[in-house]
Design an enzyme around this catalytic site. Sequence first.
Site, PDB file in Angstrom:
ATOM      1  CB  SER A 131      98.335  22.893 -24.819  1.00 43.03           C
ATOM      2  OG  SER A 131      97.033  22.365 -25.001  1.00 43.03           O
ATOM      3  CD  GLU A 193     100.019  20.987 -18.285  1.00 46.29           C
ATOM      4  OE1 GLU A 193      99.636  19.879 -18.690  1.00 46.29           O
ATOM      5  OE2 GLU A 193     100.286  21.941 -19.029  1.00 46.29           O
TER       6      GLU A 193
END
Length: 288
Positions: A131, A193
């Site tokens: 990620s 996010e």
Amino acid sequence: MGKYHCFLDFTIWKLELKEPAQKYHYFGLELSSQCPFLNFSVSIGLSQESMTHLDEFQKARLEEMCIIVDGNDQVIGAETKRNCHLKENIEKGLLHRGFSVALFNMKDQLFVQQRSDTKYTFPGHFSDSCSGHPLSIPEELEEKDALGIRRAALRRLQDELGISQDQISTKDIICMSRMYHNNPSDDIWGEHEIGYLLLVRKNFTMNPDPREVKSYCYLNREELKELLDRGAQGQEKVTPWLGDIAERLFKWWDHLQDVSPFVEPDKIYNSEKMWENNVPNGASQACG
């Protein structure tokens, strides 16, 4: 498992008028120090105690410039990774763009990593394959076919997992969907996010960077469910977003040879939760 670190101290720093002019990014706005009204706190400086678990490599990465977005995932500015992940800013609605890669081998096993103990959020936790965040640079801001995101993922797969350039390209990376995440890590740090869920299915020779990855393994579907169950029972440290991602993975795990019916890049899962977290312009395409 590595020691879990909790940080409690922080200090507010105030920008003062300076010459020559300097520019600052704050919640999507580029501000100049020559502005006559510039007399406010725009960032949070962390005390030394709150940084002790970070090595120099992770500290340097906190200065990378992330992409700030609104609830529709429209770009509205840029901010440092440090400021994007501080809870003080998250609670004000600061939202950035990220991605998570689900990397499968040709046996349809998922690559799962344990994050390094020096990560600023969720150190030592088991998580998705890879990620990260696209940077606020032209190559990673390109919107068409999520090319900027896929370039960012390619960069991180090469840097973090040590996959050589001759083994992978952006053509190997499929943008499946997007998800809204709001996950506090401790009293200082958190994740907030719109994350792109990306799929890669290919065999690789890897050399993960130990500064990023503590351990790793390939898991089948049942083994992933067992890991998530152990995490829910407090027997393992597992990132919250791995569970969110797994909900999507389980729906198309049996169809990895052709996932085209499941591709929905315009959707933002969990978007209804943005209204609870001070995010401006909540996404219009909720599909949680």
